[in-house]
Design a protein around this motif. Structure first.
Motif, PDB file in Angstrom:
ATOM      1  N   ASP A  94      -2.034   6.155  -7.055  1.00 60.99           N
ATOM      2  CA  ASP A  94      -1.784   5.811  -5.644  1.00 60.99           C
ATOM      3  C   ASP A  94      -3.089   5.489  -4.929  1.00 60.99           C
ATOM      4  OD1 ASP A  94       0.928   6.275  -5.926  1.00 60.99           O
ATOM      5  OD2 ASP A  94       0.862   8.276  -5.029  1.00 60.99           O
ATOM      6  N   LYS A  95      -4.081   6.350  -5.126  1.00 60.83           N
ATOM      7  CA  LYS A  95      -5.358   6.172  -4.436  1.00 60.83           C
ATOM      8  C   LYS A  95      -6.085   4.925  -4.930  1.00 60.83           C
ATOM      9  CE  LYS A  95      -4.846   9.629  -1.766  1.00 60.83           C
ATOM     10  NZ  LYS A  95      -4.669   9.424  -0.312  1.00 60.83           N
ATOM     11  N   ALA A  96      -6.008   4.646  -6.222  1.00 62.27           N
ATOM     12  CA  ALA A  96      -6.643   3.433  -6.741  1.00 62.27           C
ATOM     13  C   ALA A  96      -6.040   2.193  -6.096  1.00 62.27           C
ATOM     14  CB  ALA A  96      -6.499   3.373  -8.264  1.00 62.27           C
ATOM     15  N   ILE A  97      -4.712   2.168  -5.989  1.00 66.63           N
ATOM     16  CA  ILE A  97      -4.037   1.032  -5.353  1.00 66.63           C
ATOM     17  C   ILE A  97      -4.427   0.940  -3.876  1.00 66.63           C
ATOM     18  CG2 ILE A  97      -1.771   0.168  -4.647  1.00 66.63           C
ATOM     19  CD1 ILE A  97      -0.693   1.321  -7.331  1.00 66.63           C
ATOM     20  N   GLU A  98      -4.482   2.093  -3.223  1.00 71.07           N
ATOM     21  CA  GLU A  98      -4.878   2.121  -1.809  1.00 71.07           C
ATOM     22  C   GLU A  98      -6.289   1.562  -1.629  1.00 71.07           C
ATOM     23  OE1 GLU A  98      -6.189   5.735   1.119  1.00 71.07           O
ATOM     24  OE2 GLU A  98      -4.253   5.949   0.087  1.00 71.07           O
ATOM     25  N   PHE A  99      -7.197   1.933  -2.522  1.00 69.24           N
ATOM     26  CA  PHE A  99      -8.583   1.472  -2.396  1.00 69.24           C
ATOM     27  C   PHE A  99      -8.726  -0.009  -2.733  1.00 69.24           C
ATOM     28  CE2 PHE A  99     -10.026   6.059  -3.386  1.00 69.24           C
ATOM     29  CZ  PHE A  99      -9.946   6.398  -2.033  1.00 69.24           C
ATOM     30  N   ILE A 100      -7.897  -0.502  -3.665  1.00 73.93           N
ATOM     31  CA  ILE A 100      -7.911  -1.938  -3.954  1.00 73.93           C
ATOM     32  C   ILE A 100      -7.568  -2.730  -2.698  1.00 73.93           C
ATOM     33  CG2 ILE A 100      -6.683  -3.772  -5.202  1.00 73.93           C
ATOM     34  CD1 ILE A 100      -6.461  -1.790  -7.572  1.00 73.93           C
ATOM     35  N   ASP A 101      -6.644  -2.164  -1.911  1.00 79.40           N
ATOM     36  CA  ASP A 101      -6.189  -2.857  -0.692  1.00 79.40           C
ATOM     37  C   ASP A 101      -7.007  -2.502   0.551  1.00 79.40           C
ATOM     38  OD1 ASP A 101      -4.220  -4.014  -2.187  1.00 79.40           O
ATOM     39  OD2 ASP A 101      -2.654  -2.606  -1.565  1.00 79.40           O
ATOM     40  N   ALA A 102      -8.020  -1.636   0.393  1.00 78.49           N
ATOM     41  CA  ALA A 102      -8.730  -1.121   1.564  1.00 78.49           C
ATOM     42  C   ALA A 102      -9.437  -2.205   2.354  1.00 78.49           C
ATOM     43  CB  ALA A 102      -9.732  -0.049   1.145  1.00 78.49           C
ATOM     44  N   ASN A 103      -9.849  -3.254   1.695  1.00 77.45           N
ATOM     45  CA  ASN A 103     -10.523  -4.356   2.375  1.00 77.45           C
ATOM     46  C   ASN A 103      -9.674  -5.602   2.201  1.00 77.45           C
ATOM     47  OD1 ASN A 103     -12.215  -6.409   3.255  1.00 77.45           O
ATOM     48  ND2 ASN A 103     -14.061  -5.428   2.475  1.00 77.45           N
ATOM     49  N   GLY A 104      -9.218  -6.162   3.291  1.00 80.10           N
ATOM     50  CA  GLY A 104      -8.352  -7.337   3.217  1.00 80.10           C
ATOM     51  C   GLY A 104      -9.051  -8.589   2.731  1.00 80.10           C
ATOM     52  N   ASP A 105     -10.372  -8.571   2.638  1.00 84.87           N
ATOM     53  CA  ASP A 105     -11.131  -9.742   2.198  1.00 84.87           C
ATOM     54  C   ASP A 105     -11.102  -9.827   0.679  1.00 84.87           C
ATOM     55  OD1 ASP A 105     -12.820 -11.816   1.749  1.00 84.87           O
ATOM     56  OD2 ASP A 105     -14.632 -10.820   2.482  1.00 84.87           O
ATOM     57  N   LYS A 106     -10.141 -10.618   0.152  1.00 78.93           N
ATOM     58  CA  LYS A 106      -9.979 -10.716  -1.291  1.00 78.93           C
ATOM     59  C   LYS A 106     -11.127 -11.469  -1.963  1.00 78.93           C
ATOM     60  CE  LYS A 106      -5.861  -8.767  -1.780  1.00 78.93           C
ATOM     61  NZ  LYS A 106      -5.577  -8.378  -0.403  1.00 78.93           N
ATOM     62  N   THR A 107     -12.018 -12.044  -1.156  1.00 75.30           N
ATOM     63  CA  THR A 107     -13.154 -12.750  -1.772  1.00 75.30           C
ATOM     64  C   THR A 107     -14.267 -11.785  -2.171  1.00 75.30           C
ATOM     65  OG1 THR A 107     -14.248 -13.138   0.362  1.00 75.30           O
ATOM     66  CG2 THR A 107     -12.655 -14.789  -0.395  1.00 75.30           C
ATOM     67  N   GLN A 108     -14.233 -10.564  -1.638  1.00 73.77           N
ATOM     68  CA  GLN A 108     -15.259  -9.593  -2.016  1.00 73.77           C
ATOM     69  C   GLN A 108     -14.824  -8.878  -3.291  1.00 73.77           C
ATOM     70  OE1 GLN A 108     -15.939  -6.321   0.649  1.00 73.77           O
ATOM     71  NE2 GLN A 108     -17.932  -5.829  -0.243  1.00 73.77           N
ATOM     72  N   PRO A 109     -15.641  -8.896  -4.318  1.00 81.14           N
ATOM     73  CA  PRO A 109     -15.238  -8.233  -5.572  1.00 81.14           C
ATOM     74  C   PRO A 109     -15.260  -6.715  -5.420  1.00 81.14           C
ATOM     75  CG  PRO A 109     -17.505  -8.987  -5.731  1.00 81.14           C
ATOM     76  CD  PRO A 109     -16.976  -9.513  -4.420  1.00 81.14           C
ATOM     77  N   PHE A 110     -14.523  -6.028  -6.299  1.00 80.34           N
ATOM     78  CA  PHE A 110     -14.506  -4.567  -6.255  1.00 80.34           C
ATOM     79  C   PHE A 110     -14.738  -3.995  -7.646  1.00 80.34           C
ATOM     80  CE2 PHE A 110     -10.067  -5.532  -7.271  1.00 80.34           C
ATOM     81  CZ  PHE A 110      -9.764  -4.590  -8.241  1.00 80.34           C
ATOM     82  N   PHE A 111     -15.262  -2.787  -7.669  1.00 76.34           N
ATOM     83  CA  PHE A 111     -15.392  -1.997  -8.895  1.00 76.34           C
ATOM     84  C   PHE A 111     -14.638  -0.700  -8.678  1.00 76.34           C
ATOM     85  CE2 PHE A 111     -17.778   1.581 -10.915  1.00 76.34           C
ATOM     86  CZ  PHE A 111     -17.372   1.341 -12.211  1.00 76.34           C
TER      87      PHE A 111
END
Length: 454
Positions: A94-111
């Motif tokens: 749940d938290k991983a999914i929440e953090f994936i969505d934490a920033n609406g800017d899909k152009t910024q990559p995430f780790f």
């Protein structure tokens, strides 16, 4: 040291500098008991929701260790209470999914680092998952392991002539166990399997979320475990005082095993099965303790369904991920090699024949040089004061100790070990003083309700 040294940079630190959002959900266990300066929010992670102590009940804050009254869950820089209907694997996903969505800017990559505590003891899972495995392990260790070896050969995971390492003779065969022990052992593995399926389901939830949000095709996913299967147990750590603590703190009955207030572990018999086809398990520098398969997907870059047999090391992850992120600098300070050429088919191997890997764990030692490997294990697990030698090219499961046949090769690797130990400040320990993986408590304990009768 039981903590991540402040001088050490994490992948989060490095990727933040490249403009990545970073998060962690799950097990931390890198220090921080009573010290927020060691929490992940200060170690390169923009968002975190973690279990600081690394091991606990999967249904609540009850500690899994006798010396800890409770455990600490942290969201960023604050301790938190657990949500209703908490189960570790569900909430971490749940938290991983929440953090994936934490920033609406899909152009910024995430780790993202999703670190499940399953299937660490205490083995616990939702009832419906456990029910699916009722009776599936009643045939015992050897039958289950033989079926796995057969399936591995059929699918090409191991060669048709590759032999599985035998069970260590200090542990009893299934046939020699009393009926009540067999009943207990079957239940242990049913819960273990249920935990694995639940974790797999939750990984699938994260994958489906990436797909539904259009991010899957541009995301690398790596999955692996941190060591071989766990064959030890808290009795090994705590001895007799553990009995009073566990039996006063949990309902350890067979009927309750796997539920929220239960305490159960898999044990050495099932660890031997889980390590198939390798020898030994967690706590050893033999292949069953240090070799873990890795699954990786990167659409458009890595061919789906392929199997790569090149050996990699945990140290290779940092340079590999940095290369995937487009940071092509040399990173002289990073040990390890990028796996990228081998993963994309540009190279057959990750490491050259002349490269070596030294290992030490709980007083046990190993060094791998090309296809050759030496191991030092205290008795009864090894030769005691003498090294063993294996040719991994012809004997990947370490069945045949050829130290006596190849004394010159043995001397070469022992000399290499000595150099490694000196360069890395290794302190040789003749015999590891703690009970973990040196005690034989597993088959000596029964739930109180099962202690009467034969």
């Amino acid at each position: 040291e039981a903590r991540l040294d402040p001088k050490i940079e994490t992948l989060g630190n490095r990727l933040q500098r490249l403009g990545y959002r970073t998060f962690i959900a799950g097990k931390w266990d890198m220090g921080g008991r009573g010290n927020p300066d060691l929490w992940p929010i200060r170690r390169g992670f923009d968002n975190s929701w973690v279990l600081i102590e690394g091991s606990a009940s999967h249904f609540g804050k009850q500690s899994a260790l006798a010396e800890l009254p409770s455990v600490t869950y942290v969201a960023n820089d604050s301790e938190v209470e657990l949500p209703n209907n908490f189960y570790s694997s569900d909430v971490y996903a749940d938290k991983a999914i929440e953090f994936i969505d934490a920033n609406g800017d899909k152009t910024q990559p995430f780790f993202g680092y999703l670190s499940f505590t399953a299937p660490h003891y205490p083995l616990q899972a939702p009832d419906d998952y456990i029910a699916r495995y009722a009776g599936q392990y009643d045939e015992g260790y050897e039958a289950v392991r033989n079926a796995r070896v057969k399936r591995m050969r059929e699918t090409g995971i191991i060669g048709v002539d590759e032999q599985a390492a035998p069970r260590h003779p200090v542990w009893p065969s299934w046939e020699k166990l009393p009926d009540k022990i067999r009943m207990l052992e079957s239940r242990r593995m049913e819960i273990y399997a249920a935990m694995i399926e639940s974790m797999d389901h939750n990984i699938g939830r994260v994958v489906e979320h990436l797909k539904s949000t259009g991010q899957w095709e541009n995301t690398v996913v790596l999955f692996f475990s941190d060591n071989g299967p766990e064959g030890g147990n808290p009795l090994d750590w705590g001895g007799e005082p553990w009995f009073d603590w566990a039996e006063n703190s949990f309902d350890t009955s067979l009927e309750n095993m796997g539920r929220a207030n239960s305490y159960v572990w898999a044990g050495p018999g099932w660890a031997y099965v889980s390590a198939t086809p390798f020898r030994d398990a967690k706590g050893f520098t033999t292949e069953g303790g240090i070799r873990s398969p890795m699954i990786i997907t990167w659409p458009g870059h890595i061919r789906a369904g392929a199997t790569l047999r090149a050996d990699a090391h945990i140290l290779d992850l940092m340079p590999t991920i940095m290369a995937m992120a487009g940071d092509d600098r040399g990173h002289e300070s990073i040990l390890g090699r990028s796996m990228l050429p081998a993963l994309t088919g540009a190279a057959a191997n990750i490491h050259g024949e002349g490269e070596q890997f030294g290992l030490e764990l709980l007083g046990r030692r190993a060094l791998i040089l090309g296809n050759w490997k030496i191991t030092w294990n205290n008795a009864p697990w090894g030769r005691g004061e003498e090294w063993s030698l294996f040719n991994l090219a012809t004997d990947p499961t370490e069945i045949d100790d050829v130290a006596d046949q190849h004394p010159e090769k043995l001397a070469e690797l022992v000399a290499a070990w000595e150099k490694y130990a000196q360069a890395n400040g290794v302190i040789p320990i003749p015999v590891y003083p703690m009970g973990n993986t040196n005690s034989f408590t597993h088959y000596k304990w029964l739930p109180p309700s099962m202690r009467q009768g034969p």
